[in-house]
Design a protein around this motif. Structure first.
Motif, short mmCIF file in Angstrom:
data_model
loop_
_atom_site.label_atom_id
_atom_site.label_comp_id
_atom_site.label_asym_id
_atom_site.label_seq_id
_atom_site.Cartn_x
_atom_site.Cartn_y
_atom_site.Cartn_z
N GLY A 1 78.44 35.99 -17.37
CA GLY A 1 78.59 37.52 -16.47
C GLY A 1 79.56 38.24 -16.25
N THR A 2 80.46 37.95 -17.40
CA THR A 2 81.57 39.06 -17.21
C THR A 2 81.91 39.36 -18.71
OG1 THR A 2 83.32 36.91 -18.17
CG2 THR A 2 82.60 37.07 -15.65
N ASN A 3 82.96 40.33 -18.97
CA ASN A 3 83.24 40.77 -20.23
C ASN A 3 84.71 39.72 -20.63
OD1 ASN A 3 81.37 42.54 -20.35
ND2 ASN A 3 82.85 44.16 -19.05
N CYS A 4 84.69 38.79 -19.96
CA CYS A 4 85.88 38.09 -20.43
C CYS A 4 85.38 36.86 -21.40
CB CYS A 4 86.49 37.18 -19.21
SG CYS A 4 87.91 36.20 -19.71
N SER B 1 85.40 27.52 -17.08
CA SER B 1 86.44 27.63 -15.90
C SER B 1 86.64 29.02 -15.26
CB SER B 1 88.05 27.77 -16.69
OG SER B 1 88.14 28.63 -17.80
N SER B 2 87.35 29.09 -14.26
CA SER B 2 87.70 30.35 -13.63
C SER B 2 88.27 31.62 -14.49
CB SER B 2 88.66 30.34 -12.42
OG SER B 2 89.80 29.61 -12.90
N VAL B 3 87.80 32.72 -14.25
CA VAL B 3 88.04 33.97 -15.06
C VAL B 3 89.40 34.39 -14.75
CG1 VAL B 3 87.32 36.10 -15.85
CG2 VAL B 3 85.79 34.33 -15.37
N PRO B 4 90.22 34.57 -15.74
CA PRO B 4 91.53 35.26 -15.29
C PRO B 4 91.50 36.81 -15.05
CG PRO B 4 91.43 34.60 -17.80
CD PRO B 4 90.28 33.97 -17.02
N SER B 5 92.46 37.02 -14.35
CA SER B 5 92.29 38.49 -13.88
C SER B 5 92.31 39.51 -15.18
CB SER B 5 93.10 38.93 -12.91
OG SER B 5 94.50 38.67 -13.13
#
Ligand code: COA
Length: 152
Positions: free
Chosen positions: A131-134, A146-150
């Motif tokens: 769900g992210t562009n990471c 894991s959590s997505v870095p900013s």
């Protein structure tokens, strides 16, 4: 083709590589001034891919900030000089930098935020964090959840 740390006198050439993507309608001079003053850019390590000693592509590596866990690295500002694109240099610099981070710096995971179509980084072994562009490249499955870095 060779990957090495960028030299101070190459920074302007590096900034110019990304002007079309990150210029935001500024003049080249105003854009370059912003790059020179950027605390974010000063906090990372710039690398260049060279051909015959000349930089053709660049990227920056971050650690210890943006929510990157210990042993994790972030790659940002991937760019190839406009006249050198579509010759594989963008892929090569990401591939080689990632390899060095794993092999020489013991990286647990390497992250990047994609501003472009996702296929480019997926071909280089990165997986999209849901769900992210990471994107994350790791040999430890837990980092892929894991959590997505900013953004960096
Ligand atoms: C993205 C970029 C680094 C690619 O560099 P390059 O040296 O041309 O890369 P390569 O030759 O290894 O690969 C070209 C691939 O990039 C893809 N690509 C280039 N721009 C793209 C975009 N905006 N969206 C999706 N894919 C893109 C091409 O489709 C091509 O894919 P293919 O091999 O399947 O045909 C270069 O276009 C660039 O500097 N762009 C401006 C800065 C930027 O947007 N960087 C990305 C930040 S996430």
């Amino acid at each position: 083709m060779y990957l090495r740390k960028a030299r101070e006198q190459e920074l302007e050439q590096i900034y110019r590589m990304g002007f079309d993507a990150w210029g935001n309608g500024l003049s080249m001079d105003a854009y370059l001034e912003g790059c020179r003053k950027s605390a974010k850019y000063q906090s990372g390590a710039w690398f260049v891919l060279t051909v015959d000693g000349q930089p053709v592509a660049s990227l920056i590596v971050y650690s210890g900030q943006f929510g990157l866990q210990e042993g994790c690295f972030g790659i940002g500002s991937v760019a190839t000089a406009p006249e050198m694109r579509y010759q594989g240099f963008g892929s090569q610099i990401v591939r080689r930098a990632t390899q060095i981070l794993f092999e020489q710096h013991g990286a647990k995971a390497v992250y990047l935020h994609s501003d472009i179509g996702h296929g480019f980084y997926q071909k280089l072994g990165f997986s999209r964090l849901q769900g992210t562009n990471c994107f994350c490249h790791s040999y430890h499955p837990r980092f892929l959840q894991s959590s997505v870095p900013s953004y960096f």
